[in-house]
Design an enzyme around this catalytic site. Structure first.
Site, short mmCIF file in Angstrom:
data_model
loop_
_atom_site.label_atom_id
_atom_site.label_comp_id
_atom_site.label_asym_id
_atom_site.label_seq_id
_atom_site.Cartn_x
_atom_site.Cartn_y
_atom_site.Cartn_z
N GLY A 258 -7.05 5.66 -1.36
CA GLY A 258 -7.87 6.46 -0.45
C GLY A 258 -7.83 7.94 -0.81
CG HIS B 88 -5.14 2.37 8.87
ND1 HIS B 88 -6.08 2.75 7.93
CD2 HIS B 88 -4.02 3.09 8.59
CE1 HIS B 88 -5.58 3.67 7.16
NE2 HIS B 88 -4.32 3.88 7.50
CB SER C 2 -2.72 8.46 8.93
OG SER C 2 -1.33 8.45 8.63
CB VAL D 251 -11.77 5.05 7.11
CG1 VAL D 251 -12.35 4.44 8.39
CG2 VAL D 251 -12.29 4.30 5.89
CG ASP E 168 -2.46 9.61 1.35
OD1 ASP E 168 -1.90 10.42 2.11
OD2 ASP E 168 -2.62 8.41 1.64
CD GLN F 207 -0.59 8.15 -2.65
OE1 GLN F 207 0.55 8.23 -2.22
NE2 GLN F 207 -1.45 7.27 -2.16
NE ARG G 142 4.71 9.22 7.53
CZ ARG G 142 4.68 9.10 6.21
NH1 ARG G 142 3.57 9.28 5.54
NH2 ARG G 142 5.79 8.78 5.55
CG HIS H 168 -4.35 0.45 4.62
ND1 HIS H 168 -3.76 0.74 5.81
CD2 HIS H 168 -3.67 1.15 3.68
CE1 HIS H 168 -2.76 1.58 5.62
NE2 HIS H 168 -2.68 1.85 4.33
O1 PAF Z 1 -0.45 5.59 -0.15
C1 PAF Z 1 0.49 4.78 0.01
O2 PAF Z 1 0.50 3.93 0.89
C2 PAF Z 1 1.67 4.85 -0.94
O3 PAF Z 1 1.98 6.16 -1.27
C3 PAF Z 1 1.50 3.99 -2.21
C4 PAF Z 1 0.36 4.50 -3.07
C5 PAF Z 1 1.26 2.53 -1.82
C6 PAF Z 1 2.77 4.04 -3.05
O4 PAF Z 1 3.87 3.58 -2.33
#
Ligand code: PAF
Length: 297
Positions: A148, A34, A186, A177, A151, A154, A188, A37
């Site tokens: 991003g 999206h 997202s 974004v 997350d 992460q 999802r 990304h």
């Molecule tokens: O954020 C994501 O899309 C995933 O967690 C990642 C970093 C590509 C790892 O699979």
């Protein structure tokens, strides 16, 4: 854009680019690309000579009751999107390529940062993320990698993993974004019904309420957390997971707010589990008192 499906193929292509003096940017994704990304790919393409996007729905980071089988996919759309945003390579391996012997015996566990917030509901999630990202870093080699801030935990886990394991990769965090009404993009979000989509921005509103309390001088995290929770609970369709303010680097729970902090929320809305976060910077006590007295520096 060249599509590559083997780890060896990607490693050789990127080694050849670096041998010609070109810099490499990596954008790991699980596909269903999206605008969020695309902003990562565009930033990488602006800052590096070549950009490799990876597209791999990583089974290791899904819990046994999570949405691995239903995770949205659009391989053809992703190819188009990645190429349009400026990718030179798209690495799209099969599960057997990434995990040839089945689930790996060696995994990467980033202690402490992985444990609060998402880690409480998804205890194996970050080990799955850190393991696949470590593999992607090992395959891609020296360069920059783009993730991003949406997350946020992460990103913190990956930063720490890259530093702890000495990967020759600069981890670059990029702004979330959002839709015009504040909903963070997202993959999802596709699970939301129109009614759920209409109330989804309540999550971002809760974060803004928390941040404005801090801006007004609140320094007790419990008060900020309670205000965010109360706002989310005004919409009964949400099942709240957490609404918390945390240290921006290690995500620990502060006893009193100071420095750079992050406000983070997660809640289930219908089939979707949504997460979001914003930054807040608490001015130091000395800058607050000099601002109040109009002191000049
Ligand atoms: O954020 C994501 O899309 C995933 O967690 C990642 C970093 C590509 C790892 O699979």
């Amino acid at each position: 854009m060249q599509v590559i499906t083997t780890a060896d193929g990607l490693a050789k292509a990127l080694d050849a680019e670096r041998a010609e003096g070109r810099t490499v940017g990596l954008v790991p994704t699980m596909g269903f690309l999206h605008a969020g990304h695309r902003s990562l790919i565009e930033r990488s393409a602006a800052e590096n000579d070549v950009t490799a996007v990876t597209l791999f729905v990583n089974p290791l980071q899904f819990g046994p009751t999570e949405d691995l089988a239903a995770y949205p996919r659009d391989a053809q759309g992703d190819q188009r999107s990645a190429a349009e945003a400026g990718a030179a390579y798209l690495f799209a391996p099969l599960v057997e390529e990434m995990y040839p012997g089945g689930a790996p015996l060696t995994t990467v566990d980033v202690a402490e940062i992985s444990e609060p917030l998402e880690g409480r509901s998804r205890p194996t999630h970050f080990a799955g993320v850190a393991t696949v990202v470590a593999k992607l870093f090992a395959i891609a080699g020296r360069g920059r990698a783009y993730f991003g801030e949406k997350d946020y935990q992460q990103l913190a886990v990956i930063r720490r993993m890259a530093a702890d394991l000495s990967f020759p990769i600069e981890v670059v965090g990029c702004p979330t974004v959002r839709e015009a009404d504040g909903l963070a993009l997202s993959s999802r979000n596709v699970y939301l019904t129109p009614d759920e989509r209409a109330v989804a921005p309540v999550l971002h509103e809760a974060l803004q309420r928390g941040r404005s309390l801090i801006e007004q001088g609140e320094r007790d995290p419990a008060v900020v957390n309670a205000a965010m929770r109360a706002h989310i609970e005004t919409e009964p369709r949400f099942t709240l997971d957490y609404a918390e303010v945390a240290d921006a680097v290690d995500l620990s729970a502060p006893t009193r707010l100071a420095g750079e902090v992050r406000l983070l929320v997660a809640a289930r809305l219908g089939r979707a589990r949504l997460i979001d976060n914003v930054q807040a910077v608490v001015p130091s006590a000395s800058s607050e008192s000099s601002a109040a007295s109009g002191a000049d520096h």
